[in-house]
Motif scaffolding. Structure first.
Motif, PDB file in Angstrom:
ATOM      1  N   GLU A  15       0.986  -1.134  -0.432  1.00 30.29           N
ATOM      2  CA  GLU A  15      -0.128  -0.348   0.170  1.00 30.29           C
ATOM      3  C   GLU A  15       0.942   1.216   0.330  1.00 30.29           C
ATOM      4  O   GLU A  15       0.797   2.892  -0.189  1.00 30.29           O
ATOM      5  CB  GLU A  15      -1.030  -0.121   1.376  1.00 30.29           C
ATOM      6  CG  GLU A  15      -1.797  -1.042   1.016  1.00 30.29           C
ATOM      7  CD  GLU A  15      -2.820  -1.022   2.327  1.00 30.29           C
ATOM      8  OE1 GLU A  15      -3.865  -0.449   2.245  1.00 30.29           O
ATOM      9  OE2 GLU A  15      -2.850  -1.518   3.608  1.00 30.29           O
ATOM     10  N   THR A  16       1.825   0.845   0.484  1.00 29.05           N
ATOM     11  CA  THR A  16       2.742   2.341   0.580  1.00 29.05           C
ATOM     12  C   THR A  16       3.340   2.773  -1.137  1.00 29.05           C
ATOM     13  O   THR A  16       3.448   3.880  -0.991  1.00 29.05           O
ATOM     14  CB  THR A  16       4.271   2.135   1.452  1.00 29.05           C
ATOM     15  OG1 THR A  16       4.695   1.036   0.710  1.00 29.05           O
ATOM     16  CG2 THR A  16       3.892   1.533   2.748  1.00 29.05           C
ATOM     17  N   ASN A  17       3.658   1.998  -1.777  1.00 30.37           N
ATOM     18  CA  ASN A  17       4.494   2.599  -3.190  1.00 30.37           C
ATOM     19  C   ASN A  17       3.480   1.825  -4.261  1.00 30.37           C
ATOM     20  O   ASN A  17       3.604   2.499  -5.262  1.00 30.37           O
ATOM     21  CB  ASN A  17       5.653   2.010  -3.055  1.00 30.37           C
ATOM     22  CG  ASN A  17       6.133   0.435  -3.110  1.00 30.37           C
ATOM     23  OD1 ASN A  17       5.480  -0.161  -2.824  1.00 30.37           O
ATOM     24  ND2 ASN A  17       7.127   0.268  -2.447  1.00 30.37           N
ATOM     25  N   GLY A  18       2.688   0.916  -3.945  1.00 29.08           N
ATOM     26  CA  GLY A  18       1.530   0.325  -4.877  1.00 29.08           C
ATOM     27  C   GLY A  18       2.448  -1.045  -5.366  1.00 29.08           C
ATOM     28  O   GLY A  18       1.609  -1.134  -6.385  1.00 29.08           O
ATOM     29  N   SER A  19       3.542  -1.279  -4.884  1.00 33.33           N
ATOM     30  CA  SER A  19       4.484  -2.498  -5.977  1.00 33.33           C
ATOM     31  C   SER A  19       3.330  -3.844  -5.983  1.00 33.33           C
ATOM     32  O   SER A  19       2.587  -3.679  -4.789  1.00 33.33           O
ATOM     33  CB  SER A  19       5.581  -2.117  -5.417  1.00 33.33           C
ATOM     34  OG  SER A  19       6.091  -2.918  -4.061  1.00 33.33           O
ATOM     35  N   ILE A  20       4.136  -5.242  -6.931  1.00 29.69           N
ATOM     36  CA  ILE A  20       3.342  -5.759  -6.640  1.00 29.69           C
ATOM     37  C   ILE A  20       3.995  -6.952  -6.197  1.00 29.69           C
ATOM     38  O   ILE A  20       4.975  -7.085  -6.523  1.00 29.69           O
ATOM     39  CB  ILE A  20       1.890  -6.257  -8.068  1.00 29.69           C
ATOM     40  CG1 ILE A  20       1.616  -5.437  -8.215  1.00 29.69           C
ATOM     41  CG2 ILE A  20       1.584  -7.300  -7.425  1.00 29.69           C
ATOM     42  CD1 ILE A  20       1.318  -5.305  -9.734  1.00 29.69           C
ATOM     43  N   ALA A  51      -4.243  -1.918  -8.481  1.00 26.80           N
ATOM     44  CA  ALA A  51      -3.700  -2.188  -9.442  1.00 26.80           C
ATOM     45  C   ALA A  51      -3.190  -1.169 -10.425  1.00 26.80           C
ATOM     46  O   ALA A  51      -3.037  -0.636 -10.846  1.00 26.80           O
ATOM     47  CB  ALA A  51      -5.350  -2.243 -10.406  1.00 26.80           C
ATOM     48  N   PRO A  52      -2.040  -1.988 -11.569  1.00 25.68           N
ATOM     49  CA  PRO A  52      -0.827  -1.560 -12.006  1.00 25.68           C
ATOM     50  C   PRO A  52      -1.515  -1.048 -13.650  1.00 25.68           C
ATOM     51  O   PRO A  52      -2.405  -1.876 -14.010  1.00 25.68           O
ATOM     52  CB  PRO A  52       0.477  -2.384 -12.389  1.00 25.68           C
ATOM     53  CG  PRO A  52      -0.560  -3.812 -12.293  1.00 25.68           C
ATOM     54  CD  PRO A  52      -1.602  -2.753 -11.512  1.00 25.68           C
ATOM     55  N   VAL A  53      -1.484   0.467 -13.869  1.00 26.88           N
ATOM     56  CA  VAL A  53      -2.001   1.011 -15.028  1.00 26.88           C
ATOM     57  C   VAL A  53      -1.454   1.375 -16.050  1.00 26.88           C
ATOM     58  O   VAL A  53      -1.307   2.382 -16.933  1.00 26.88           O
ATOM     59  CB  VAL A  53      -3.563   1.553 -14.462  1.00 26.88           C
ATOM     60  CG1 VAL A  53      -4.495   0.563 -14.169  1.00 26.88           C
ATOM     61  CG2 VAL A  53      -2.811   2.504 -13.924  1.00 26.88           C
ATOM     62  N   ALA A  54      -0.148   2.289 -15.840  1.00 29.57           N
ATOM     63  CA  ALA A  54       0.922   3.166 -16.051  1.00 29.57           C
ATOM     64  C   ALA A  54       1.159   2.338 -17.025  1.00 29.57           C
ATOM     65  O   ALA A  54       1.916   1.526 -17.013  1.00 29.57           O
ATOM     66  CB  ALA A  54       1.611   4.117 -15.286  1.00 29.57           C
TER      67      ALA A  54
END
Length: 280
Positions: A15-20, A51-54
């Motif tokens: 949740e801190t950096n959006g990494s999976i 969710a990764p979208v960029a």
């Protein structure tokens, strides 16, 4: 829409950096005799908090043919599985997909409906256009045959704004007018269409009556919304749903923003007063 269709395995997200992180519960598919798998095939993403979208579109080659592929940046540790139509229908069975927005969500609603049943929504037959201004409501229900798995349309209600013309957009969605027009239009998503509702050019089209909710149904509803204050009456319509539709598993997607900028143009200023504000 790809978020609807991704395989529901479990995945953890930072949740801190959006990494999976590496997905848990995933195992490679067993390959048939003589079958090979590309080295860069990723495990399928499941449900995640971020969710990764960029990313960017890049040219790729598959079986000697050129095509476009969307590459996430930075590269993801998993990918989204694309389901075939039969899998998609099974996944969406018993759900109510609520889209709130203007022309963009019009397109999403039409594309998804026509993936389930080709020709389910047709702009000429159903008397509407993808304009982001005059389509007040697009509401369609499919029923899945338990024996064959085939879907067919059991209800459709396409409602256009009769009080406006396709050539006059100025002031069409003023705050006052939206407060008068949209709640009445959106109520048809709660109760179903009126028995005596007119149809035709500039009015829209309907088919049958809103059925009682069943796990065999898939429902797609697009509420017209150019501005954020349009969202409240749409949500109220969903909350007041009749015919058992409160029991449906509901997913909502909202896409709003462009029309705030459009008010700086004289031909698309549906709320002219917003065009007087500074851009910052």
């Amino acid at each position: 829409l790809f978020l609807f269709l991704s395989q529901a395995t479990t995945i953890d997200a930072d949740e801190t950096n959006g990494s999976i992180n590496e997905p848990s519960g995933w195992s490679p598919r067993q390959l048939a005799d003589g079958e090979t798998q590309a080295e860069d095939v990723l495990p399928v993403c499941g449900r995640m908090k971020v969710a990764p979208v960029a990313g960017t579109m890049q040219m790729t080659h598959v079986d000697g043919m050129e095509g476009w592929e969307y590459k996430l940046s930075p590269p993801a540790k998993c990918g989204y599985g694309l389901w075939e139509k039969d899998q998609m229908k099974k996944c969406l069975s018993g759900t109510w997909i609520v889209l709130i927005g203007a022309s963009q969500t019009n397109i999403w609603a039409v594309q998804l409906a026509n993936m389930i049943v080709p020709g389910a929504l047709d702009v000429r037959r159903d008397f509407f256009i993808i304009d982001g201004v005059f389509n007040l409501l697009i509401d369609i229900v499919f029923e899945i045959d338990e024996d064959t798995g085939k879907a067919h349309v059991v209800y459709k209600n396409v409602l256009r704004d009769e009080g406006s013309t396709s050539t006059q957009r100025k002031g069409v969605h003023s705050v006052q007018r939206d407060m008068e027009v949209l709640p009445k239009a959106f109520k048809q998503a709660s109760t179903g269409r009126p028995l005596d509702r007119p149809t035709g050019p500039g009015k829209g089209m309907f088919w049958q009556q809103l059925p009682d909710y069943s796990r065999r149904h898939i429902r797609i509803t697009n509420f017209m919304a150019e501005y954020w204050d349009n969202v409240a009456p749409a949500l109220q319509s969903v909350e007041n749903a009749e015919a058992g539709w409160k029991a449906a598993e509901t997913t909502m997607i909202t896409s709003i923003g462009l029309w705030y900028i459009n008010n700086y143009h004289k031909t698309t200023n549906t709320r002219p007063e917003l065009g007087k504000d500074p851009l910052d």
